[in-house]
Design a protein around this motif. Sequence first.
Motif, PDB file in Angstrom:
ATOM      1  N   VAL A   1      -3.038  12.845  -0.401  1.00  0.00           N
ATOM      2  CA  VAL A   1      -2.224  11.654  -0.171  1.00  0.00           C
ATOM      3  C   VAL A   1      -3.082  10.431  -0.485  1.00  0.00           C
ATOM      4  N   LYS A   2      -2.600   9.609  -1.381  1.00  0.00           N
ATOM      5  CA  LYS A   2      -3.392   8.467  -1.818  1.00  0.00           C
ATOM      6  C   LYS A   2      -3.566   7.436  -0.699  1.00  0.00           C
ATOM      7  N   HIS A   3      -4.656   6.711  -0.765  1.00  0.00           N
ATOM      8  CA  HIS A   3      -4.916   5.576   0.129  1.00  0.00           C
ATOM      9  C   HIS A   3      -5.147   5.993   1.572  1.00  0.00           C
ATOM     10  N   LEU A   4      -5.242   7.294   1.798  1.00  0.00           N
ATOM     11  CA  LEU A   4      -5.362   7.752   3.180  1.00  0.00           C
ATOM     12  C   LEU A   4      -6.575   8.648   3.342  1.00  0.00           C
TER      13      LEU A   4
ATOM     14  N   VAL B   1       0.861  -1.179   0.000  1.00  0.00           N
ATOM     15  CA  VAL B   1       0.000   0.000   0.000  1.00  0.00           C
ATOM     16  C   VAL B   1       0.902   1.235   0.000  1.00  0.00           C
ATOM     17  N   LYS B   2       0.707   2.099  -0.987  1.00  0.00           N
ATOM     18  CA  LYS B   2       1.597   3.256  -1.127  1.00  0.00           C
ATOM     19  C   LYS B   2       1.415   4.243   0.023  1.00  0.00           C
ATOM     20  N   HIS B   3       2.452   4.977   0.303  1.00  0.00           N
ATOM     21  CA  HIS B   3       2.419   6.081   1.274  1.00  0.00           C
ATOM     22  C   HIS B   3       2.194   5.617   2.713  1.00  0.00           C
ATOM     23  N   LEU B   4       2.242   4.324   2.913  1.00  0.00           N
ATOM     24  CA  LEU B   4       1.919   3.817   4.250  1.00  0.00           C
ATOM     25  C   LEU B   4       3.034   2.913   4.748  1.00  0.00           C
TER      26      LEU B   4
ATOM     27  N   ARG C   1      -7.947   0.334  -1.752  1.00  0.00           N
ATOM     28  CA  ARG C   1      -7.892   0.160  -0.303  1.00  0.00           C
ATOM     29  C   ARG C   1      -7.499   1.477   0.368  1.00  0.00           C
TER      30      ARG C   1
ATOM     31  N   ILE D   1      -6.755   3.563   4.035  1.00  0.00           N
ATOM     32  CA  ILE D   1      -6.503   3.541   5.476  1.00  0.00           C
ATOM     33  C   ILE D   1      -7.082   4.815   6.069  1.00  0.00           C
TER      34      ILE D   1
ATOM     35  N   PRO E   1       3.671  16.112   7.123  1.00  0.00           N
ATOM     36  CA  PRO E   1       4.470  16.208   5.904  1.00  0.00           C
ATOM     37  C   PRO E   1       5.902  16.530   6.326  1.00  0.00           C
TER      38      PRO E   1
ATOM     39  N   ARG F   1       5.869  11.352   0.593  1.00  0.00           N
ATOM     40  CA  ARG F   1       5.363  11.485   1.962  1.00  0.00           C
ATOM     41  C   ARG F   1       4.774  10.158   2.434  1.00  0.00           C
TER      42      ARG F   1
ATOM     43  N   ILE G   1       2.958   7.974   5.615  1.00  0.00           N
ATOM     44  CA  ILE G   1       2.276   7.957   6.906  1.00  0.00           C
ATOM     45  C   ILE G   1       2.646   6.664   7.618  1.00  0.00           C
TER      46      ILE G   1
ATOM     47  N   VAL H   1      -6.328  13.972   2.985  1.00  0.00           N
ATOM     48  CA  VAL H   1      -5.251  14.814   3.503  1.00  0.00           C
ATOM     49  C   VAL H   1      -4.454  15.365   2.332  1.00  0.00           C
ATOM     50  N   SER H   2      -4.383  16.683   2.216  1.00  0.00           N
ATOM     51  CA  SER H   2      -3.612  17.212   1.099  1.00  0.00           C
ATOM     52  C   SER H   2      -2.128  17.187   1.450  1.00  0.00           C
ATOM     53  N   PHE H   3      -1.306  17.346   0.411  1.00  0.00           N
ATOM     54  CA  PHE H   3       0.116  17.046   0.562  1.00  0.00           C
ATOM     55  C   PHE H   3       0.828  17.884   1.615  1.00  0.00           C
TER      56      PHE H   3
END
Lengths: 259, 259
Positions: free
Chosen positions: B19-22, A19-22, B120, B122, A90, A120, A122, B56-58
């Motif tokens: 932010v993708k997936h979030l 899962v990207k960004h995670l 998916r 989160i 960020p 970025r 999380i 959530v923006s970047f």
Amino acid sequence: MNNEKEFRDFMLHAHERFVKHLSIDCVIFGYHERQLKVLLLKLKTLGAWALPGGFVSFDETLAQAAQRILEERTGLNKLFLQQFHVFGDPGRSHRTAAEIGFLSGQANMVVANDHWILARTISVGFYALTEFSKVIPKVDLFSELCEWRDVDRLPKMIFDHRQIVNEALKALRMQIYHQPIGYNLLPENFTLPEIHDLYETILDKKIDRRNFPKKLLTLGLIKKLNKQKKIGAHRSPFLYKFNKPRYEKALKEGIVLVF
Amino acid sequence: MNNEKEFRDFMLHAHERFVKHLSIDCVIFGYHERQLKVLLLKLKTLGAWALPGGFVSFDETLAQAAQRILEERTGLNKLFLQQFHVFGDPGRSHRTAAEIGFLSGQANMVVANDHWILARTISVGFYALTEFSKVIPKVDLFSELCEWRDVDRLPKMIFDHRQIVNEALKALRMQIYHQPIGYNLLPENFTLPEIHDLYETILDKKIDRRNFPKKLLTLGLIKKLNKQKKIGAHRSPFLYKFNKPRYEKALKEGIVLVF
DNA sequence: CTTCATTGCGTATAAATTACGTAATAAAAA
DNA sequence: TTTTTATTACGTAATTTATACGCAATGAAG
């Protein structure tokens, strides 16, 4: 070198499996000789230390991913695991030029500005309680050392990892008043002084030695065994063990302890 | 219709700003007439209810994003806000055929299987405490209603949003023993019976009316005013207000309350 | 001016927490 | 063997805190 191939594959393809960004970061607590310790990784070349962490694959729950990461670093599974905070500011995972250079070198490729590893991220923080003596620390792809470090003498750490440890510690200290602690930190049989020391160490606070056992005993969380431990030149303390059913019940329903 | 344009833009481009997936979901608590309430949105066409949420923006921190979402729904800012859990199981945000049909219809486009909104996601759960009478509920792009609902009579909700409310409630009940509660839920001046009712409502538990004030008073969290409130056919209760410096200190350092 | 539902305040009792004394134990030193 | 030292084990008195509850005061309605 096999490592380079693995590393290169990671840099090129990991984002397709995860899962990207995670990401997930684990604060793995252990207790040894009156010291609360955290398992840390020393990154190759860079010298800074990091928390064991990793990514979440598409079919995993967060807890499963954390368990997997935990098992890879400690050799242990089914550990006590607790999600405690998300770190998502960020810039929290901003990489220095040195780090980017290191990654480029290891993978033998150019890490461009838009590479996924620089995006970025999380991170979900989990903390785990482990029995110090059973853990077999194991390095990962990025690190040259995997070692226990005292929580009150942490080395230089990357990103916001020091803050993550501090938050985990705060959550652990909160938990100690509401859930039993120790089953995963102590050996199966332990003495009253041992568990007393554990509580004093975690809370960083004196607790009256003679009143302490009453609390755990009246809650029925521990029970006395008919065995004693040999500790050398002093009176042999009795061994105790946790009353597992009550312990589990207290974990689920919560307790109120006052120290 | 302007809504369609906005909706279409959202479906086509939102993933470039965020932010993708979030995502973030907010459990906004309010208190009115001895009932603990949550602010919910009723989704257009589908009829099911959802928590106020967003992406959530970047350049935002998670807390900033939550504050923004909160302000959009309530008109209030600088609310008490607490991150309490992350919900990330695969499948938690699975959309039904009806939902996909709804999205396609609203945006006047085909939502393919690989569209970002079906990936998916989160979600970071925040809960907020608000003063019921000051909140001006406002619908968002997807919803036809924005209303307070009793926490103990929740309507049918999408995804795992009911579970998120339950987790938030659990966290709130935990907090009430360790931090002062009420500053954001009650009007500036309140009577002892009012704050007493608030605590009984949140904890869903009887607390002795005559012993209750002692705890807050000995901690110095509230102070008596020289004014009384007219409540009709009964003795006029005195008004109290929070001792803000002590309240803030207790929020930071924690307290121990027993009810 | 009596009744009713409520608030405000105090106090006796019970329970829990805390402080701390002292005996028992194990081994080393005298 | 006896004494010393450092530790554990256990109990109990003193103190603090929590709980139960009585009762007068209040404001309006009948």
